[in-house]
Scaffold this motif. Structure first.
Motif, short mmCIF file in Angstrom:
data_model
loop_
_atom_site.label_atom_id
_atom_site.label_comp_id
_atom_site.label_asym_id
_atom_site.label_seq_id
_atom_site.Cartn_x
_atom_site.Cartn_y
_atom_site.Cartn_z
N PRO A 43 0.79 -1.24 0.00
CA PRO A 43 0.00 0.00 0.00
C PRO A 43 0.82 1.29 0.00
N ASP A 44 2.01 1.25 0.55
CA ASP A 44 2.83 2.47 0.61
C ASP A 44 3.70 2.70 -0.61
N GLU A 45 3.77 1.71 -1.48
CA GLU A 45 4.66 1.83 -2.63
C GLU A 45 4.05 1.23 -3.89
N ARG A 156 5.22 4.51 5.82
CA ARG A 156 4.51 5.14 6.94
C ARG A 156 5.46 5.93 7.84
N GLY A 157 6.22 6.80 7.23
CA GLY A 157 7.12 7.66 7.98
C GLY A 157 8.43 7.03 8.39
N ARG A 158 8.60 5.74 8.13
CA ARG A 158 9.87 5.06 8.45
C ARG A 158 10.68 4.88 7.18
N ARG A 159 11.96 4.87 7.35
CA ARG A 159 12.86 4.58 6.24
C ARG A 159 13.45 3.19 6.49
N ILE A 160 13.31 2.33 5.48
CA ILE A 160 13.75 0.94 5.61
C ILE A 160 14.78 0.67 4.52
N ASP A 161 15.87 0.01 4.89
CA ASP A 161 16.91 -0.31 3.93
C ASP A 161 16.42 -1.34 2.92
#
Length: 170
Positions: A43-45, A156-161
């Protein structure tokens, strides 16, 4: 249950607890259902219908759908796509609505076969660091981590590698 190299990986039928399913090349008619699956799974990408249509129609892309029924004409249960670029292929997307039935492994196997047929010697992919299930599937298929893209995904506001993985193709 479908396993790599079984009939579903080459377009035949596989069976699961919910019935037979198969793989077939994606067409422009599949774009809307793939877009719905994208929204459900990522959903976020999620890619939109226009992006997906451009991908499916691009001459250097290969897209596949997994769908219910031995002829793969039923409801969409998964999809995947690659970009061909000389001796290198890039797994652009892979998503499944059913876990534990071998759908993802069959989609990956199909993509690898298409990459080899297109002249690729290696396949690259990116996977979210926090997606342990996908990472396990890729590792079991022979992919190894070669790089990391810090903060690549914004969820959702987090950055994930993103972990960049590679496999040499036969």
């Amino acid at each position: 249950m479908a396993e790599p190299g079984d009939q579903a990986a080459d377009g035949g039928a596989a069976h699961s607890a919910t019935g037979p399913w198969g793989l077939r090349p994606a067409t422009i008619e599949d774009v809307e259902e793939i877009a719905f699956a994208e929204l459900e799974l990522f959903p976020d990408e999620a890619w939109n219908v226009f992006q997906l249509a451009a991908e499916i129609e691009h001459p250097d892309r290969r897209y596949v759908v997994a769908a219910e029924g031995e002829d793969a004409a039923g409801a969409l249960i998964g999809y995947a796509g690659i970009m061909l670029g000389g001796d290198l292929a890039d797994l652009h997307t892979i998503g499944t609505r059913r876990e534990g039935e071998g759908v993802g492994r069959a989609l990956l196997t199909w993509c690898e076969a298409q990459a080899v047929a297109g002249g690729a010697e290696r396949m690259l992919l990116e996977v979210r660091e926090d997606n342990a299930r996908a990472r396990a599937v890729y590792a079991a298929a022979g992919y190894r981590e070669i790089d990391r893209r810090r903060g690549y995904y914004r969820i959702r506001g987090r950055r994930i590698d993103a972990l960049v993985m590679e496999r040499t193709l036969a």
